[in-house]
Design a protein around this motif. Sequence first.
Motif, mmCIF file in Angstrom:
data_model
loop_
_atom_site.group_PDB
_atom_site.id
_atom_site.type_symbol
_atom_site.label_atom_id
_atom_site.label_comp_id
_atom_site.label_asym_id
_atom_site.label_seq_id
_atom_site.Cartn_x
_atom_site.Cartn_y
_atom_site.Cartn_z
ATOM 1 N N SER A 22 0.826 -1.212 0.000
ATOM 2 C CA SER A 22 0.000 0.000 0.000
ATOM 3 C C SER A 22 0.859 1.260 0.000
ATOM 4 O O SER A 22 0.494 2.269 -0.620
ATOM 5 C CB SER A 22 -0.950 0.012 1.195
ATOM 6 O OG SER A 22 -0.240 -0.111 2.414
ATOM 7 N N THR A 23 2.013 1.215 0.671
ATOM 8 C CA THR A 23 2.879 2.406 0.691
ATOM 9 C C THR A 23 3.547 2.600 -0.666
ATOM 10 O O THR A 23 3.648 3.721 -1.172
ATOM 11 C CB THR A 23 3.937 2.279 1.801
ATOM 12 O OG1 THR A 23 3.276 2.055 3.051
ATOM 13 C CG2 THR A 23 4.763 3.556 1.896
ATOM 14 N N SER A 24 3.985 1.528 -1.288
ATOM 15 C CA SER A 24 4.556 1.643 -2.630
ATOM 16 C C SER A 24 3.533 2.228 -3.595
ATOM 17 O O SER A 24 3.859 3.071 -4.440
ATOM 18 C CB SER A 24 5.015 0.273 -3.127
ATOM 19 O OG SER A 24 6.071 -0.224 -2.344
ATOM 20 N N LEU A 25 2.283 1.794 -3.480
ATOM 21 C CA LEU A 25 1.243 2.312 -4.363
ATOM 22 C C LEU A 25 0.968 3.780 -4.063
ATOM 23 O O LEU A 25 0.711 4.566 -4.986
ATOM 24 C CB LEU A 25 -0.032 1.476 -4.207
ATOM 25 C CG LEU A 25 -1.120 1.694 -5.256
ATOM 26 C CD1 LEU A 25 -0.587 1.481 -6.663
ATOM 27 C CD2 LEU A 25 -2.303 0.769 -4.994
ATOM 28 N N SER A 30 1.826 9.428 -5.804
ATOM 29 C CA SER A 30 2.391 10.732 -5.448
ATOM 30 C C SER A 30 3.243 11.324 -6.560
ATOM 31 O O SER A 30 3.546 12.532 -6.552
ATOM 32 C CB SER A 30 3.226 10.607 -4.168
ATOM 33 O OG SER A 30 4.446 9.925 -4.421
ATOM 34 N N GLN A 31 3.629 10.490 -7.535
ATOM 35 C CA GLN A 31 4.442 10.981 -8.649
ATOM 36 C C GLN A 31 3.616 11.717 -9.702
ATOM 37 O O GLN A 31 4.165 12.376 -10.587
ATOM 38 C CB GLN A 31 5.170 9.807 -9.314
ATOM 39 C CG GLN A 31 6.082 9.018 -8.386
ATOM 40 C CD GLN A 31 7.048 9.914 -7.623
ATOM 41 O OE1 GLN A 31 7.884 10.598 -8.226
ATOM 42 N NE2 GLN A 31 6.928 9.922 -6.307
ATOM 43 N N ARG A 32 2.308 11.620 -9.609
ATOM 44 C CA ARG A 32 1.440 12.313 -10.567
ATOM 45 C C ARG A 32 1.415 13.809 -10.242
ATOM 46 O O ARG A 32 1.339 14.208 -9.076
ATOM 47 C CB ARG A 32 0.011 11.760 -10.489
ATOM 48 C CG ARG A 32 -0.113 10.286 -10.782
ATOM 49 C CD ARG A 32 -1.528 9.797 -10.478
ATOM 50 N NE ARG A 32 -2.512 10.495 -11.289
ATOM 51 C CZ ARG A 32 -3.112 9.995 -12.361
ATOM 52 N NH1 ARG A 32 -2.810 8.759 -12.757
ATOM 53 N NH2 ARG A 32 -4.001 10.689 -13.034
ATOM 54 N N ASP A 181 2.935 7.815 -16.862
ATOM 55 C CA ASP A 181 4.148 6.988 -16.830
ATOM 56 C C ASP A 181 4.963 7.206 -15.567
ATOM 57 O O ASP A 181 5.676 6.303 -15.109
ATOM 58 C CB ASP A 181 5.020 7.299 -18.047
ATOM 59 C CG ASP A 181 4.422 6.762 -19.346
ATOM 60 O OD1 ASP A 181 3.776 5.692 -19.282
ATOM 61 O OD2 ASP A 181 4.596 7.398 -20.395
ATOM 62 N N ALA A 182 4.847 8.409 -14.990
ATOM 63 C CA ALA A 182 5.622 8.727 -13.786
ATOM 64 C C ALA A 182 5.271 7.807 -12.624
ATOM 65 O O ALA A 182 6.049 7.696 -11.656
ATOM 66 C CB ALA A 182 5.380 10.187 -13.386
ATOM 67 N N MET A 183 4.121 7.155 -12.675
ATOM 68 C CA MET A 183 3.690 6.301 -11.575
ATOM 69 C C MET A 183 4.568 5.059 -11.414
ATOM 70 O O MET A 183 4.493 4.379 -10.390
ATOM 71 C CB MET A 183 2.232 5.856 -11.791
ATOM 72 C CG MET A 183 1.233 6.988 -11.829
ATOM 73 S SD MET A 183 -0.441 6.450 -12.271
ATOM 74 C CE MET A 183 -0.913 5.550 -10.794
ATOM 75 N N LEU A 184 5.405 4.775 -12.397
ATOM 76 C CA LEU A 184 6.190 3.537 -12.367
ATOM 77 C C LEU A 184 7.489 3.663 -11.571
ATOM 78 O O LEU A 184 8.128 2.643 -11.282
ATOM 79 C CB LEU A 184 6.508 3.102 -13.796
ATOM 80 C CG LEU A 184 5.296 2.719 -14.642
ATOM 81 C CD1 LEU A 184 5.695 2.502 -16.093
ATOM 82 C CD2 LEU A 184 4.626 1.472 -14.073
ATOM 83 N N ARG A 185 7.896 4.904 -11.189
ATOM 84 C CA ARG A 185 9.156 5.069 -10.471
ATOM 85 C C ARG A 185 9.054 6.199 -9.458
ATOM 86 O O ARG A 185 8.255 7.121 -9.610
ATOM 87 C CB ARG A 185 10.316 5.363 -11.435
ATOM 88 C CG ARG A 185 10.549 4.297 -12.493
ATOM 89 C CD ARG A 185 11.892 4.478 -13.183
ATOM 90 N NE ARG A 185 13.019 4.173 -12.310
ATOM 91 C CZ ARG A 185 13.474 2.945 -12.076
ATOM 92 N NH1 ARG A 185 12.898 1.917 -12.650
ATOM 93 N NH2 ARG A 185 14.489 2.744 -11.281
ATOM 94 N N HIS A 210 10.829 1.485 -7.285
ATOM 95 C CA HIS A 210 9.797 1.013 -8.203
ATOM 96 C C HIS A 210 9.171 -0.238 -7.597
ATOM 97 O O HIS A 210 9.607 -0.716 -6.542
ATOM 98 C CB HIS A 210 10.386 0.689 -9.586
ATOM 99 C CG HIS A 210 11.453 -0.347 -9.552
ATOM 100 N ND1 HIS A 210 12.751 -0.075 -9.135
ATOM 101 C CD2 HIS A 210 11.423 -1.669 -9.857
ATOM 102 C CE1 HIS A 210 13.460 -1.173 -9.208
ATOM 103 N NE2 HIS A 210 12.687 -2.160 -9.635
ATOM 104 N N PHE A 211 8.159 -0.762 -8.253
ATOM 105 C CA PHE A 211 7.564 -2.022 -7.815
ATOM 106 C C PHE A 211 8.516 -3.150 -8.190
ATOM 107 O O PHE A 211 8.672 -3.487 -9.359
ATOM 108 C CB PHE A 211 6.198 -2.242 -8.484
ATOM 109 C CG PHE A 211 5.144 -1.278 -8.034
ATOM 110 C CD1 PHE A 211 4.532 -1.417 -6.801
ATOM 111 C CD2 PHE A 211 4.765 -0.219 -8.853
ATOM 112 C CE1 PHE A 211 3.555 -0.522 -6.388
ATOM 113 C CE2 PHE A 211 3.797 0.669 -8.454
ATOM 114 C CZ PHE A 211 3.182 0.525 -7.212
ATOM 115 N N ALA A 212 9.182 -3.701 -7.183
ATOM 116 C CA ALA A 212 10.174 -4.743 -7.437
ATOM 117 C C ALA A 212 9.501 -6.041 -7.842
ATOM 118 O O ALA A 212 8.385 -6.343 -7.417
ATOM 119 C CB ALA A 212 11.022 -4.960 -6.186
ATOM 120 N N SER A 213 10.182 -6.807 -8.677
ATOM 121 C CA SER A 213 9.670 -8.119 -9.062
ATOM 122 C C SER A 213 9.533 -8.997 -7.819
ATOM 123 O O SER A 213 10.314 -8.867 -6.864
ATOM 124 C CB SER A 213 10.613 -8.793 -10.057
ATOM 125 O OG SER A 213 10.708 -8.023 -11.239
#
Length: 560
Positions: A22-25, A30-32, A181-185, A210-213
């Motif tokens: 939830s924090t990563s999301l 927040s990058q938007r 696209d900014a949401m990815l990092r 980023h969202f790690a594998s």
Amino acid sequence: MADPKQEAIEVIHSWSAPRSLSTSLMYSFSQRDDTEVLDEPLYGTFLRVTGVERPYREDVLSKMECDGNKVVDNIIYGPGKNRYRYCKHIAKQRVPGLPNDLLQKGKHFILIQNPLNILSSFEKVVPPSFLELGLVDLVSIYSELCALGKPPPVIDAADLQQNPEDTLRGLCKDLDIPFHDAMLRWEAGPKPIDGLWAPWWYKSVHNSTHFASPRKYPRPFPFSFYDLLEQSLPFYNLLKHNVRQTSSLLRSPLPVPDLPVPENAKLLAWVGDEIVPRESAKVSVFDSVVQGGDAVWEGLRIYNRKIFKLEEHLDRMFDSAKALAFINVPTRDQIKEAIFRTLNANGMFDNTHIRLTLTRGKKVTSGMSPAFNQYGCTLIVLPEWKPPVYDNESGIKLVTATTRRNSPNNLDSKIHHNNLLNNILAKIEGNNANADDAIMLDKDGYVSETNATNIFLVKKGRVLTPHADYCLPGITRATIMELVVKEKFELVERRISLSEFHSADEVWTTGTMGELSPVVKIDGRIIGDGKVGPVTRRLQNAYKKLTEESGAPIPTNPET
């Protein structure tokens, strides 16, 4: 006077259990450049109302707004300068007494994570418990939003890790907002948006960008939490059923198929000793039917509130169970009650087929030996709305399979068992030939039956059918044989060659699921004149009349 730059903004609510990315999301949103984020704005209210202990409790209570009404009205739904406001919520923080606006307004979605993964890392700050996980609160929020006519999208944290861009694009589409696209990092390290509890909970996410594998292999599970895992998984699975994209090592690329009868998407089945919904109708991986097809079964059909030939089917089931040396078998009355209760629960009193299965039961450990079966048999009552499965008006086509029917030397067909690979191999041949079913021969090349039904032919007014030595002595077969005699036709039971079927005047198959089905073509040969013959029609009518007049009545509660 209100600041003209302050306008009502669209609020997006993320609801999750702890440790669910939830924090990563939140960092992603927040990058938007059109979104402000709030990190668990209801945390202070939660601590004040519940009194739970946290290392940072006093700090939160002294620095956060803890009045739930003010949080909802002034902070969550207050004016702002951005187009969107993203609120990260932990489901258990929705405490009693909060304004109804919290759910009635804004856009909502649910973020889930398998408790198997949550419990491996939860204990760092708070000992895990069913209440701390809050999965029941998450299900409650989902249900309430559905009741409000606002079913929320559900996403799985595993999908965010496996394919973050597609998952985020799908979420944005469901929320009717543009994807950025900014949401990815994001940058590593603590953030100004972090809650006061971040030093205790956010260490790993602060190291991320980023969202790690996902890990290829999971951490060892702390088995002291095994009971908690069992308690929590049903609630996770309830929500997982509604995920737009399911993450799995063995995920199928196929779309969800249409059901032959759409009404069967929602039905109730009996499994073991209880009635459960379709998606919960499962047996243990230790069950004998999974371990070796070690079970017996019957097909039952319901006509006008009666079960046709119920006693005969139960006789055969008990005979098969005895032949296979089953022990701790339910009584006849117990099986009947399970059938009656299941039909009543579904309101199925006509045009219904039941697949009745009795397995040897669950094993104490995987293996072949019935000595491992110490739990007793497993009973399954699976009812479906199902008209006859063949074209009984125009007729069906058959081909002859190369797969031979089992010999009594190998596996006696008088045992109505679940180990059906012999039949399935023949059915594959039928499917490949675009035929409705496949004829199976015995070891000497004589016709035995089809992969699913018994078979009859008519030649010069005489009705012939193969001996039941290499085939199942079907109950519908026996019924039709009685009707043949009753209708004053000559009945012959003997070995029959394939060429006799090719040159027959009429051919039909019999079975509970398909009733009496005319055959108009075999191996490319037209049977008779290629139409349903007079003997077939006469017996179809006689069978229909019999099903209307006989059968075991389905008991129901008296009207009050």
